[in-house]
Design a protein around this motif. Structure first.
Motif, mmCIF file in Angstrom:
data_model
loop_
_atom_site.group_PDB
_atom_site.id
_atom_site.type_symbol
_atom_site.label_atom_id
_atom_site.label_comp_id
_atom_site.label_asym_id
_atom_site.label_seq_id
_atom_site.Cartn_x
_atom_site.Cartn_y
_atom_site.Cartn_z
ATOM 1 N N VAL A 63 0.746 -1.031 -0.089
ATOM 2 C CA VAL A 63 0.183 0.044 0.189
ATOM 3 C C VAL A 63 0.850 1.228 0.040
ATOM 4 C CG1 VAL A 63 -1.907 -1.232 1.131
ATOM 5 C CG2 VAL A 63 -0.106 0.030 2.426
ATOM 6 N N TYR A 64 0.419 2.031 -0.643
ATOM 7 C CA TYR A 64 0.833 3.733 -0.701
ATOM 8 C C TYR A 64 -0.063 4.642 -0.167
ATOM 9 C CZ TYR A 64 4.248 2.321 -4.057
ATOM 10 O OH TYR A 64 5.532 1.555 -4.871
ATOM 11 N N ALA A 65 0.255 5.526 0.772
ATOM 12 C CA ALA A 65 -0.606 6.274 1.495
ATOM 13 C C ALA A 65 -0.728 7.406 0.456
ATOM 14 C CB ALA A 65 -0.084 6.778 2.819
ATOM 15 N N VAL A 66 -1.982 8.046 0.157
ATOM 16 C CA VAL A 66 -2.077 9.310 -0.538
ATOM 17 C C VAL A 66 -2.659 10.455 0.641
ATOM 18 C CG1 VAL A 66 -3.640 10.369 -2.463
ATOM 19 C CG2 VAL A 66 -2.645 7.979 -2.672
ATOM 20 N N GLU A 67 -2.054 11.282 1.125
ATOM 21 C CA GLU A 67 -2.361 12.134 2.069
ATOM 22 C C GLU A 67 -3.495 13.144 1.790
ATOM 23 O OE1 GLU A 67 0.762 13.947 4.572
ATOM 24 O OE2 GLU A 67 2.183 13.089 3.377
ATOM 25 N N GLU A 68 -3.617 13.518 0.523
ATOM 26 C CA GLU A 68 -5.015 14.409 0.236
ATOM 27 C C GLU A 68 -6.064 13.815 0.208
ATOM 28 O OE1 GLU A 68 -2.160 13.344 -1.770
ATOM 29 O OE2 GLU A 68 -1.046 15.195 -1.933
ATOM 30 N N GLY A 70 -6.345 10.548 2.214
ATOM 31 C CA GLY A 70 -6.446 9.654 3.305
ATOM 32 C C GLY A 70 -6.819 8.321 2.835
ATOM 33 N N GLU A 71 -6.351 7.813 1.543
ATOM 34 C CA GLU A 71 -6.420 6.627 1.079
ATOM 35 C C GLU A 71 -5.372 5.876 0.955
ATOM 36 O OE1 GLU A 71 -9.184 4.768 0.645
ATOM 37 O OE2 GLU A 71 -10.759 6.396 0.580
ATOM 38 N N LEU A 72 -5.489 4.593 1.035
ATOM 39 C CA LEU A 72 -4.518 3.586 0.792
ATOM 40 C C LEU A 72 -4.585 2.922 -0.626
ATOM 41 C CD1 LEU A 72 -4.028 2.171 4.412
ATOM 42 C CD2 LEU A 72 -2.483 3.779 3.413
ATOM 43 N N LEU A 73 -3.660 3.185 -1.615
ATOM 44 C CA LEU A 73 -3.640 2.460 -2.577
ATOM 45 C C LEU A 73 -2.815 1.352 -2.944
ATOM 46 C CD1 LEU A 73 -3.632 5.674 -5.224
ATOM 47 C CD2 LEU A 73 -5.493 4.353 -4.291
ATOM 48 N N VAL A 74 -3.285 0.185 -3.582
ATOM 49 C CA VAL A 74 -2.684 -0.947 -3.533
ATOM 50 C C VAL A 74 -1.775 -1.174 -4.884
ATOM 51 C CG1 VAL A 74 -2.657 -3.576 -3.480
ATOM 52 C CG2 VAL A 74 -4.322 -1.982 -2.121
ATOM 53 N N ALA A 75 -0.504 -1.294 -5.089
ATOM 54 C CA ALA A 75 0.271 -1.238 -5.948
ATOM 55 C C ALA A 75 1.736 -1.545 -5.574
ATOM 56 C CB ALA A 75 0.163 0.141 -6.610
ATOM 57 N N HIS A 76 2.582 -2.183 -6.556
ATOM 58 C CA HIS A 76 3.848 -2.408 -6.459
ATOM 59 C C HIS A 76 4.738 -1.260 -6.715
ATOM 60 C CE1 HIS A 76 7.816 -4.608 -6.931
ATOM 61 N NE2 HIS A 76 7.076 -5.641 -6.115
ATOM 62 N N ASP A 77 4.480 -0.654 -7.700
ATOM 63 C CA ASP A 77 5.260 0.459 -7.902
ATOM 64 C C ASP A 77 4.718 1.829 -8.042
ATOM 65 O OD1 ASP A 77 7.974 -1.204 -8.385
ATOM 66 O OD2 ASP A 77 6.900 -1.867 -9.961
ATOM 67 N N PRO A 78 5.281 2.747 -7.968
ATOM 68 C CA PRO A 78 4.629 4.228 -7.900
ATOM 69 C C PRO A 78 4.061 4.498 -9.359
ATOM 70 C CG PRO A 78 6.856 4.543 -6.905
ATOM 71 C CD PRO A 78 6.704 3.164 -7.275
ATOM 72 N N LEU A 87 -7.205 0.069 -0.882
ATOM 73 C CA LEU A 87 -6.973 -1.213 0.074
ATOM 74 C C LEU A 87 -8.576 -1.620 0.405
ATOM 75 C CD1 LEU A 87 -5.278 -3.272 1.654
ATOM 76 C CD2 LEU A 87 -5.714 -1.683 3.668
ATOM 77 N N ASP A 88 -9.345 -0.633 0.522
ATOM 78 C CA ASP A 88 -10.798 -0.796 1.073
ATOM 79 C C ASP A 88 -11.504 -1.731 -0.065
ATOM 80 O OD1 ASP A 88 -11.690 0.960 3.245
ATOM 81 O OD2 ASP A 88 -10.087 1.816 2.341
ATOM 82 N N GLU A 89 -11.215 -1.333 -1.516
ATOM 83 C CA GLU A 89 -12.133 -1.764 -2.492
ATOM 84 C C GLU A 89 -11.310 -3.317 -2.566
ATOM 85 O OE1 GLU A 89 -12.705 1.666 -5.488
ATOM 86 O OE2 GLU A 89 -10.790 0.789 -5.452
ATOM 87 N N LEU A 90 -10.254 -3.791 -2.609
ATOM 88 C CA LEU A 90 -9.556 -4.991 -3.003
ATOM 89 C C LEU A 90 -9.790 -5.887 -1.736
ATOM 90 C CD1 LEU A 90 -6.505 -4.342 -5.026
ATOM 91 C CD2 LEU A 90 -8.784 -5.065 -5.855
ATOM 92 N N TYR A 91 -9.563 -5.387 -0.502
ATOM 93 C CA TYR A 91 -9.351 -6.293 0.697
ATOM 94 C C TYR A 91 -10.241 -5.996 1.741
ATOM 95 C CZ TYR A 91 -5.245 -7.850 -2.100
ATOM 96 O OH TYR A 91 -4.818 -8.375 -2.849
ATOM 97 N N ILE A 92 -10.625 -4.923 2.146
ATOM 98 C CA ILE A 92 -10.975 -4.688 3.400
ATOM 99 C C ILE A 92 -12.734 -4.729 3.097
ATOM 100 C CG2 ILE A 92 -12.174 -3.023 5.162
ATOM 101 C CD1 ILE A 92 -9.238 -1.676 5.136
ATOM 102 N N GLU A 93 -13.255 -4.560 1.996
ATOM 103 C CA GLU A 93 -14.522 -4.571 1.994
ATOM 104 C C GLU A 93 -15.057 -5.843 1.636
ATOM 105 O OE1 GLU A 93 -15.675 -1.788 -1.089
ATOM 106 O OE2 GLU A 93 -15.351 0.026 0.099
ATOM 107 N N PRO A 94 -14.225 -6.729 1.087
ATOM 108 C CA PRO A 94 -14.591 -8.204 0.639
ATOM 109 C C PRO A 94 -14.631 -9.117 1.941
ATOM 110 C CG PRO A 94 -12.993 -7.559 -1.101
ATOM 111 C CD PRO A 94 -13.081 -6.242 -0.081
ATOM 112 N N GLU A 119 2.219 -4.525 3.399
ATOM 113 C CA GLU A 119 3.612 -3.890 3.052
ATOM 114 C C GLU A 119 3.410 -2.482 2.871
ATOM 115 O OE1 GLU A 119 7.695 -4.038 0.317
ATOM 116 O OE2 GLU A 119 6.471 -5.858 0.433
ATOM 117 N N LEU A 120 3.961 -1.712 3.855
ATOM 118 C CA LEU A 120 4.042 -0.254 3.762
ATOM 119 C C LEU A 120 5.032 0.336 2.717
ATOM 120 C CD1 LEU A 120 3.756 0.868 7.541
ATOM 121 C CD2 LEU A 120 1.979 -0.084 5.962
ATOM 122 N N LYS A 121 4.481 0.754 1.649
ATOM 123 C CA LYS A 121 5.495 1.384 0.403
ATOM 124 C C LYS A 121 5.968 2.872 1.018
ATOM 125 C CE LYS A 121 6.001 -2.178 -2.581
ATOM 126 N NZ LYS A 121 7.244 -2.467 -3.114
#
Length: 657
Positions: A63-68, A70-78, A87-94, A119-121
């Motif tokens: 996950v990458y934090a997007v401060e603007e 407040g979301e956590l985006l799931v990705a391997h590279d920027p 993270l909500d869409e892919l994991y928390i909500e399911p 993993e905190l990116k």
């Protein structure tokens, strides 16, 4: 079994640490007894659900934090952030949806746990704070203090300093590192310890690690286990050989980018491994069954705990070779058929037992098993082809498609004055034994098959299945009709106590082999030889079937296969002993076909441990070996269709008759 002892000690330490509180100790067939981690799970075709559908223990999201926002985006590279899901869409909500559906558990009717490795990116602050804020909304799903079945959260990547672990909620665990001197309090917050495999080895997963590198890896595993923590290697080889190697070395969490394939390999893993063991307490009570059996054997109860227990090797008979391969006259022929026994089944049993009696045979050939109408045969087509020398269609019992009766070896030799016997460690009306005394256009027509017993061809018939004689569609009791010709008994102990022809229906012969019953087929073979040799001075023909190697193949039970093959080998030993004492007996050992497509994955010659897997639950068309011992044995070398066995036997006997 030093490997298993080490593995179980690790499981014990993890239980003490509270890591595997819901996993049954030593039950390798339980879904999560082997813990699998879906590495970079978000890169799967269907993130989360592919791993979840296999009931994998651990799933990873970067996950990458997007401060603007407040979301956590799931990705391997920027570079991927522009199209990344949250993270909500892919994991928390399911996960929330499934916990609601499954009454507060990750899986319905299951105590298996689920771990989410995040993993905190981006830096720990604000990334971890953002994650905690999301998870705090759902304590019933993520906090074990509220729900013991909660998802286990482990943080990796840009983790906080160990001294800051305590600043985060107690349900947050951290991925530890080798060489860090954790305080006891900090160690309690370490959920797992991950390390880069490339720090210790360059092994690519083919063959085996070289010894020095394997020692380095083993040392790391030992250090982590000394802390009471599970270990995971990332950047490790990812395939069957690697998964099996890491599991045998005691790696607790298998890292994979192939969650479905890895899960399939470890599924029902207890049935893919076997060795001689003294401690049987850790074996599960699970029964391995199959629905691939035909009418006569459909009631088979499967392979349970007792069928996986072997505490000492089976004795191997060393033949004298006094008459082996000679052209001396042949008076008797003993044909032993291991139903479903291919080369892999033989190799597996040989590895466990460190040898087999029939592998002492010097004359070896290969027979092609194809049926007349199909490339892949069933036992009816193959057994009938061996019995009659005529290529038979599947499901036909020693008969053409037009209803023409093909005389079997028993019928041909009985008409020539030989005593003939059929012994099976299965049902007397099943395809292979039936092919040596009966005829039918459908193997399930047991009434039609057993009616041929009224011809009185056999001197001895021995197996299980009294119901096929008494519970018939025509309501006849065939036992009463057979009594004028046969003495009928229900124990092999009576075979030689009764005069004249005998039908012995011993229901023990239809049960899966255990260590206590390993000698049952051998005892029946010995009794049959004694019966036939005393009945007729001219000579005898005996067919002995090890029926349940086939059942084990259909059930995909390696332990069942090994036990049934060892039982069969003891029967072969009895035949070889008689051949050595008699000097006029030809022994032939083969199979009708292979069942299960068994493939050996790995093993240990010193301990006798074997790991193998099946690729199907049905028959395969691969050639099977033919072993021969005694006078005339050299005629069974080479490669030939299964029908040739009939002709080779008759030609061998006709040399003196």
């Amino acid at each position: 079994m030093e490997i298993n002892k080490r593995r179980f000690s690790v499981f014990n330490s993890l239980l003490i640490a509270g890591f595997l509180t819901v996993f049954p100790l030593g039950n390798l067939s339980a879904q999560q007894a082997v813990l699998i981690h879906s590495h970079n799970d978000y890169r799967q075709r269907v993130p989360f659900y592919q791993a979840y559908s296999q009931q994998l223990y651990s799933i990873e999201a970067d996950v990458y934090a997007v401060e603007e926002t407040g979301e956590l985006l799931v990705a391997h590279d920027p570079e991927e952030l522009g199209t990344a899901s949250t993270l909500d869409e892919l994991y928390i909500e399911p996960i929330l949806s499934l916990y609601k559906r499954n009454n507060g558990r990750p899986w319905k009717n299951s105590d298996n746990r689920l771990q989410l490795l995040i993993e905190l990116k981006t830096p720990e602050k604000p990334t971890l704070d953002c994650l905690v804020s999301k998870l705090n909304k759902y304590p019933e799903v993520f906090d074990p203090a509220v729900n013991p079945a909660a998802v286990r959260i482990v943080i990796t990547g840009n983790c906080p300093s160990p001294s800051d672990f305590s600043k985060y909620p107690s349900y947050i665990y951290f991925d530890g590192q080798i060489g860090v001197d954790y305080t006891p309090e900090q160690l309690e917050r370490v959920g797992i310890i991950s390390d880069a495999f490339g720090r210790y080895s360059v092994w690519n997963g083919k063959g085996a690690m070289i010894a020095p590198e394997k020692k380095l890896v083993a040392n790391v595993i030992e250090k982590v286990h000394a802390l009471g923590k599970p270990i995971r290697f990332w950047g490790a080889p990812d395939g069957i050989t690697a998964w099996n190697t890491f599991h045998n070395m005691g790696v607790d969490i298998i890292n994979t980018d192939k969650p479905e394939a890895c899960s399939d390999f470890f599924h029902n893993f207890e049935s893919k491994n076997f060795s001689i063991i003294s401690d049987t307490l850790n074996l599960s009570e699970e029964v391995t069954r199959t629905d691939r059996l035909d009418k006569t054997t459909a009631g088979f109860r499967g392979f349970g705990k007792k069928n996986r227990m072997l505490t000492k090797p089976v004795e191997i008979y060393t033949p004298t070779y006094l008459n082996d391969g000679t052209e001396k006259p042949i008076k008797n022929v003993i044909l032993l058929i291991g139903d479903g026994m291919g080369l892999a089944q033989i190799c597996a049993a040989q590895t466990v037992n460190k040898g087999l009696s029939f592998l002492q045979c010097k004359y070896v050939g290969l027979q092609q098993t194809n049926a007349k109408d199909q490339y892949t045969t069933d036992s009816a087509g193959a057994g009938s082809s061996i019995a009659t020398g005529q290529s038979n269609c599947n499901r036909y019992i020693s008969m053409s498609e037009d209803g023409e009766v093909y005389p079997s070896l028993s019928e041909v030799l009985a008409s020539d004055g030989f005593a003939c016997g059929v012994v099976t460690l299965g049902n007397i009306a099943d395809a292979t034994p039936a092919a040596f005394y009966g005829h039918a256009t459908e193997r399930d027509n047991t009434d039609e098959i057993t009616d041929w017993l009224l011809k009185g061809t056999l001197t001895l018939l021995n197996g299980s299945g009294m119901n096929v004689l008494t519970k018939r569609k025509d309501s006849r009791n065939l036992v009463e009709e057979l009594r004028p010709q046969y003495n009928i008994t229900t124990t092999i102990d009576d075979i030689n106590e009764l005069k004249g022809k005998v039908i012995c229906i011993d229901e023990r012969m239809g049960q899966a082999t255990t260590e206590e019953s390993l000698s049952l087929l051998a005892d029946a073979t010995h009794a049959a030889i004694d019966k036939l040799k005393e009945t007729n001075e001219k000579g005898f023909f005996l067919m002995v079937e090890g029926a349940k190697v086939d059942y084990a193949g259909h059930a995909n039970s390696l332990p069942g296969s090994v036990m049934e093959t060892l039982s069969f080998d003891k029967a072969v030993a009895e035949a070889m002993k008689f051949a050595d004492s008699n000097g006029e007996t030809l022994v032939i050992v083969t199979a009708d076909h292979e069942t299960g497509g068994l493939t050996l994955v790995d093993g240990d010659r010193e301990s006798g441990h074997i790991t193998a897997r099946y690729m199907t639950d049905d028959h395969t068309p691969i050639m099977v070996p033919v072993f021969a011992y005694g006078p005339g044995a050299s005629h069974f070398c080479g490669i030939y269709p299964n029908t040739e066995i009939f002709h080779k036997i008759l030609n061998s006997i006709k040399q003196i008759h």
